[in-house]
Scaffold this motif. Structure first.
Motif, PDB file in Angstrom:
ATOM      1  N   VAL A 155       1.037  -1.172  -0.051  1.00 44.11           N
ATOM      2  CA  VAL A 155      -0.217  -0.006  -0.018  1.00 44.11           C
ATOM      3  C   VAL A 155       0.866   1.415  -0.206  1.00 44.11           C
ATOM      4  N   PHE A 156       1.993   1.452   0.848  1.00 43.19           N
ATOM      5  CA  PHE A 156       2.557   2.548   1.259  1.00 43.19           C
ATOM      6  C   PHE A 156       3.958   2.794   0.135  1.00 43.19           C
ATOM      7  N   TRP A 164       5.612  11.432  -3.715  1.00 41.85           N
ATOM      8  CA  TRP A 164       6.436  12.487  -3.456  1.00 41.85           C
ATOM      9  C   TRP A 164       8.199  12.293  -4.257  1.00 41.85           C
ATOM     10  N   VAL A 179      -2.922   8.204   6.664  1.00 40.16           N
ATOM     11  CA  VAL A 179      -3.682   6.830   6.074  1.00 40.16           C
ATOM     12  C   VAL A 179      -3.087   5.766   7.210  1.00 40.16           C
ATOM     13  N   TYR A 189     -12.595   6.242   4.595  1.00 40.09           N
ATOM     14  CA  TYR A 189     -11.480   6.711   4.305  1.00 40.09           C
ATOM     15  C   TYR A 189     -11.120   7.982   5.363  1.00 40.09           C
ATOM     16  N   PRO A 290      -1.641   1.786  -5.905  1.00 40.00           N
ATOM     17  CA  PRO A 290      -0.372   1.860  -5.277  1.00 40.00           C
ATOM     18  C   PRO A 290       0.839   1.335  -5.871  1.00 40.00           C
ATOM     19  N   ARG A 297      -4.083   7.657  -8.374  1.00 39.26           N
ATOM     20  CA  ARG A 297      -5.548   7.390  -8.060  1.00 39.26           C
ATOM     21  C   ARG A 297      -6.220   7.815  -9.226  1.00 39.26           C
ATOM     22  N   TYR A 335       1.607  20.499  -2.805  1.00 40.27           N
ATOM     23  CA  TYR A 335       1.812  19.711  -1.443  1.00 40.27           C
ATOM     24  C   TYR A 335       3.164  20.469  -0.911  1.00 40.27           C
ATOM     25  N   TYR A 370       0.692  21.300   5.267  1.00 37.83           N
ATOM     26  CA  TYR A 370      -0.208  20.189   4.747  1.00 37.83           C
ATOM     27  C   TYR A 370      -1.370  20.175   5.397  1.00 37.83           C
TER      28      TYR A 370
END
Ligand code: FAD
Ligand code: UDP
Length: 387
Positions: A155-156, A164, A179, A189, A290, A297, A335, A370
């Motif tokens: 996922v990450f 990033w 998350v 979410y 991911p 997304r 961001y 952020y």
């Protein structure tokens, strides 16, 4: 512009600027907003596609908060409908809930193993509803650690590298911890107590908020074209005249100071909208990718806007990239990149701006934070009291 008729100058018509403008206007003060874009709303701006779908031009925006004051304030300018945002992610060919929860676990692991993991997680965290992935991957229990490492990888790790442009280890923990991993079946979410969307969209909400006799708006005007900071006398000049009333600045501080300490780094997005002649493109408002694909997304707007349109839909793919003012693909700095070096650079800018007693910094760009929209609204409400 006859500046002496205004009690307050606001730079930027996003939430930070618009909220202060409205609050101060209601107190009988004359407000001028200067906005460099051709429309109000900042990053919340929405517009209609030719097929009738209302799209979020600067990326998908969902309202959620625990702050009742913020919601009460917004409700003056729009009706709202309940909307609990749910995301699914494509992992090993399956579409599973994100944040990763017990349903995701059951979909991706064999039953016996899934049961073992659920049992041990419940033993270790009987009270917790969610936990940071960063805690799981360094857990002393080997099964919890193995599970954590699986979720981290699936996922990450790759989503974060895409988003990033640096390895996950170099991204600030607060970003990753937005998350969690859910220790149960909650598939929302966001976990906030207030989750709603404005019935006619954010642009309409902004129009109503800024529709006040004490608010004037100038669009298509970058403040840098008319502002002059006189460091010697610590005075701000607008179109050559000294302006001593409060100025709320909600743009990027490096731009205001002509990048004298260098450019503050930002991540941006190449936002690619696609229209399809079908009623739905995907089974959910947002599907995260991911691992596969260059985008992070896909958002299908009809799910967010609650529109029923037969045979037509619009989606958005988000391709992350480094913000570069000269690259037409990344129109805006989205961001802030939180790390020690960048915060130091930001603080240098802030120190310079603090030399001018009447300039106040509010918002995601101006504070280099952020922030979600509710945090910006909260800050703006506080600022409107302060000045
Ligand atoms: P902005 O909306 O950026 O407004 C600043 C305004 O100032 C802009 O209109 C800009 O044009 C103007 N401006 C800047 N410089 C100048 C200048 N020199 N002269 C004149 N005008 C100037 N938050 C949530 O709560 N939920 C979400 O789902 C969510 N999704 C997001 C998705 C993406 C892709 C991004 C990037 C952000 C998301 N956010 C979300 C965060 C949300 O967008 C912000 O918190 C909020 O919009 C910030 O408002 P702001 O007024 O601080 O900034
Ligand atoms: N993230 C991830 N995988 C996901 C979703 C999020 O690794 O499927 C990480 C990623 O680093 C991202 C951060 O969590 O930047 C915050 O995600 P969020 O959805 O809050 O980002 P935003 O909506 O602000 O772009």
């Amino acid at each position: 512009m006859k500046m002496n008729q205004y009690d307050l100058l606001i730079v930027g018509a996003g939430f930070a600027g618009a909220v202060v403008a409205r609050k101060v206007a209601e107190k009988g003060k004359k407000v001028l907003i200067v906005e460099k874009r051709q429309q109000i709303g900042g990053n919340m701006y929405e517009k209609f596609e030719e097929n009738g779908v209302r799209i979020h031009l600067y990326g998908p925006h969902i309202f959620h908060t625990n702050n009742e004051k913020v919601f009460e304030f917004l409700k003056q300018f729009s009706e709202f409908y309940p909307y609990e945002h749910k995301v699914i992610g494509k992992i090993d060919g399956k579409l599973v809930p994100i944040p990763f929860n017990f349903t995701s676990l059951e979909m991706l692991f064999e039953k016996e193993k899934a049961d073992k993991i659920k049992t041990i997680l419940k033993e270790h965290y009987p009270e917790l509803e969610k936990i940071s992935i960063l805690d799981l991957i360094k857990h002393e229990n080997p099964l919890i650690k193995e599970f954590g490492e699986y979720v981290f990888e699936k996922v990450f790790v790759h989503y974060t590298a895409k988003q990033w442009g640096i390895p996950v280890e170099e991204v600030d923990k607060s970003v990753i911890n937005r998350v969690p991993v859910v220790l149960g079946y909650d598939d929302r979410y966001f976990k906030d107590s207030i989750q709603y969307m404005p019935k006619e969209g954010f642009t309409k909400l902004f129009e109503n908020m800024l529709n006040h006799e004490n608010i004037d708006i100038v669009l298509n005007k970058n403040i840098t074209e008319i502002i002059e900071l006189d460091f010697e006398n610590k005075k701000v000049k607008i179109e050559g005249e000294i302006f001593e009333k409060p100025i709320i600045f909600t743009g990027a501080v490096d731009e205001l100071l002509n990048y004298k300490y260098g450019r503050l780094p930002y991540r941006s997005l190449d936002l690619v909208f696609e229209n399809y002649h079908k009623t739905y493109f995907q089974p959910n408002s947002v599907v995260n990718y991911p691992n596969e694909e260059k985008f992070t997304r896909i958002t299908e707007f009809k799910y967010l806007t609650n529109q029923e349109i037969e045979g037509e839909t619009t989606i958005l793919k988000e391709y992350p990239l480094k913000y570069d003012a000269n690259n037409k693909k990344c129109l805006d700095p989205y961001y802030p990149i939180i790390n020690e070096e960048n915060i130091k650079m930001y603080n240098n800018y802030k120190e310079e701006i603090n030399k001018f007693h009447n300039i106040h910094l509010v918002g995601r760009l101006a504070e280099y934070k952020y922030y979600n929209m509710d945090a910006v609204i909260e800050k703006a409400l506080e600022m409107s009291e302060k000045i």
